[in-house]
Design a protein around this motif. Structure first.
Motif, short mmCIF file in Angstrom:
data_model
loop_
_atom_site.label_atom_id
_atom_site.label_comp_id
_atom_site.label_asym_id
_atom_site.label_seq_id
_atom_site.Cartn_x
_atom_site.Cartn_y
_atom_site.Cartn_z
N PRO A 93 -14.79 51.07 44.11
CA PRO A 93 -15.92 51.96 43.77
C PRO A 93 -16.73 52.29 45.02
O PRO A 93 -16.75 51.51 45.97
N ASN A 94 -17.39 53.45 45.01
CA ASN A 94 -18.22 53.80 46.17
C ASN A 94 -19.67 53.34 45.99
O ASN A 94 -20.54 53.69 46.77
N TYR B 134 -25.75 50.87 42.39
CA TYR B 134 -25.73 51.92 41.38
C TYR B 134 -26.98 51.82 40.49
O TYR B 134 -27.64 52.83 40.21
N LYS B 135 -27.31 50.60 40.10
CA LYS B 135 -28.49 50.40 39.25
C LYS B 135 -29.77 50.80 40.00
O LYS B 135 -30.69 51.38 39.41
N GLN B 136 -29.82 50.54 41.30
CA GLN B 136 -30.99 50.95 42.09
C GLN B 136 -31.09 52.48 42.16
O GLN B 136 -32.19 53.05 42.09
N LEU C 141 -14.55 56.25 41.97
CA LEU C 141 -13.60 55.17 42.17
C LEU C 141 -12.39 55.71 42.94
O LEU C 141 -11.85 56.76 42.58
N THR C 142 -11.99 55.00 43.96
CA THR C 142 -10.72 55.27 44.63
C THR C 142 -9.75 54.19 44.20
O THR C 142 -10.05 52.99 44.31
N ILE C 143 -8.59 54.60 43.68
CA ILE C 143 -7.68 53.65 43.05
C ILE C 143 -6.33 53.70 43.75
O ILE C 143 -5.75 54.77 43.92
N GLU C 144 -5.87 52.53 44.15
CA GLU C 144 -4.54 52.41 44.73
C GLU C 144 -3.56 52.07 43.61
O GLU C 144 -3.73 51.06 42.93
N GLY D 72 -14.07 60.20 39.13
CA GLY D 72 -15.52 60.16 38.98
C GLY D 72 -15.90 59.72 37.58
O GLY D 72 -15.24 60.07 36.61
N VAL D 73 -16.97 58.93 37.50
CA VAL D 73 -17.51 58.50 36.20
C VAL D 73 -19.03 58.47 36.29
O VAL D 73 -19.59 58.05 37.29
#
Length: 467
Positions: A201-202, A208-210, A233-236, A437-438
């Motif tokens: 995740p980036n 993210y919560k901040q 998210l970058t997923i391998e 993206g989410v």
């Protein structure tokens, strides 16, 4: 008026478009808009074949069939082409001539003049539209499939005969089936071994919560009413894009899915959300705001559905976006024609429930599909209200450009119609990595932990398909 030699022929016996796509899945330039969830929204599936005109906007560069076009902008070229190639569609099929393609979120950001300080996490052109000579159109509700050719890339009768022959030969040799009782073509991937994936995740969870908390403060301070916050998210995964697509459509059917292969990158989409549809100048947009996961039991499932249906927070969120979409449509629609036709409907999907509304209107006589896209893009459900300020805050708080995510995939026709989705539940594959993206809508009542967990819930279907 645009002249062609169009032939439309029903394919008999009936074969679903998803099965036919197996024949053409690796054909250069072929595109598939897939309604794997058959309902009133997802009635048609469309395959585009035999491309003859490809328009690509990539940064400051605009190319037509690979050649630089410096005399016109992408938008001016499209307006002129649509005006000079008008082609009436007298049949019930949604498309017989036109283009399939996408507009990225960053295309819309640039069109609105919202500056960015973010970097690309993955780089693809901002917009691609490909005009096709041949279409295969399935009416998923009526279970009828039609072959269409316009005779642009070859002799129309020969093109139809060639498609029929290819399909019949594949039936003959068992690659595709005409019988529902026989082994379906989309089954083979379900037997494969699971692939290991690594998810990067980036955002860290607390980061993210901040960011969500900062967005809430912007709302309290009066900058915005609502905004959409995204992590990427970058997923391998070594799983091939086509296998991911077939697994995803089987296990997470959607009305606005699809598969596009642009050579060095592929798009695998299972979107549940319509952005804009226009037919006979009647326009409608269908924003989603509000999500709950599906329950493990019937009782839990019903409880979660009811929870979403009764949620004041989700309803107020959706109502703000409905107002925004009404304003967007009013910019190009006949005065008084824009109406909310549906409000707070709960729709069920394989892994989630969504709360949706529908807004309709009539496009003004002096406007066309490009005016409609310019007025409404990017969609309010994935930006916020007011839209411009929400997009500024999105750029400030998110870690990287959105790129394709929350843009639109779909078609536009030479008779002035269109149907575009919102790019969610979508994986972009490039250089052996998948990008996903989410996100979710943030209001003053948002709970930080819930918002983070909702993004993971929205990633679930694609992550499972990547394994």
């Amino acid at each position: 008026m645009y002249n062609n030699q169009r032939i439309i022929k029903e394919l008999k016996p009936y074969i679903p478009a998803a099965d036919i796509f197996r024949i053409y899945e690796k054909e250069a330039g072929c595109a598939f808009l897939d309604s794997s969830l058959v309902n009133d929204l997802g009635r048609y599936s469309i395959i585009g074949r035999a491309p003859y005109l490809k328009l690509v906007k990539d940064g400051d560069a605009f190319t037509v069939n690979g050649k630089p076009e410096t005399g016109k902008t992408f938008e001016d070229y499209m307006r002129e082409y649509l005006n000079t190639h008008e082609d009436k569609n007298e049949c019930p099929l949604p498309i017989v001539s036109g283009a399939i393609g996408y507009f990225s979120y960053d295309y819309g950001r640039e069109q609105m003049g919202v500056p960015t300080g973010e970097k690309d996490l993955v780089t693809i052109p901002e917009a691609v539209l490909t005009f096709y000579d041949c279409f295969i159109v399935e009416d998923c509700r009526e279970k009828r499939t039609y072959l269409v050719t316009n005779g642009i890339t070859g002799n129309a009768p020969e093109l139809i005969r060639s498609m029929e022959k290819e399909i019949q030969e594949n039936v003959k040799f068992g690659k595709i089936s005409v019988s529902e009782a026989e082994k379906k073509i989309t089954d083979p991937v379900s037997h494969r071994e699971k692939f290991k994936i690594q998810v990067h995740p980036n955002f860290e969870k607390e980061e993210y919560k901040q960011a969500v908390d900062r967005m809430i403060r912007y709302i309290i301070e009066g900058d915005i009413y609502i905004a959409n916050m995204t992590q990427q998210l970058t997923i391998e995964s070594e799983k091939q894009p086509l296998d991911v697509f077939y697994d995803l459509r089987k296990n997470n059917p959607s009305p606005f899915g699809g598969y596009m292969d642009f050579g060095d990158y592929q798009i695998i989409c299972a979107s549940p959300e319509r952005f804009l549809k226009m037919k006979d100048r009647h326009v409608n947009t269908r924003p989603i705001k509000g999500t709950r996961k599906r329950g493990a039991t019937l009782e839990e499932d019903e409880m979660l559905r009811k929870e979403l249906e009764d949620s004041g927070k989700d309803k107020s969120e959706l109502l703000m976006i409905v107002d925004l979409e009404r304003n967007d449509l009013n910019r190009v629609c006949t005065p008084g024609s824009v109406k909310v036709t549906e409000l707070f409907t709960v729709e069920a999907y394989a892994t989630v429930f969504h709360l949706v509304s529908d807004i309709g209107g009539t496009l003004a006589d002096d406007k066309n599909v490009m005016d409609l896209l310019e007025a409404a893009f990017p969609g309010g459900s994935i930006t916020g209200a007011p839209k411009y300020r929400a997009m500024e805050i999105i750029d400030e708080l998110e870690h990287g450009k959105r790129n394709l995510y929350t843009g639109s995939i779909g078609y536009l026709t030479l008779d002035g119609s269109c149907d575009f989705n919102i790019v969610i539940r979508t994986a972009l594959h490039k250089e052996e990595k998948y990008h996903l993206g989410v996100g979710g809508g943030i209001t003053a009542e948002s709970d930080l932990e819930f918002e983070y967990e909702e993004t993971l819930q929205k990633a679930k279907a694609i992550l499972e398909a990547l394994q």
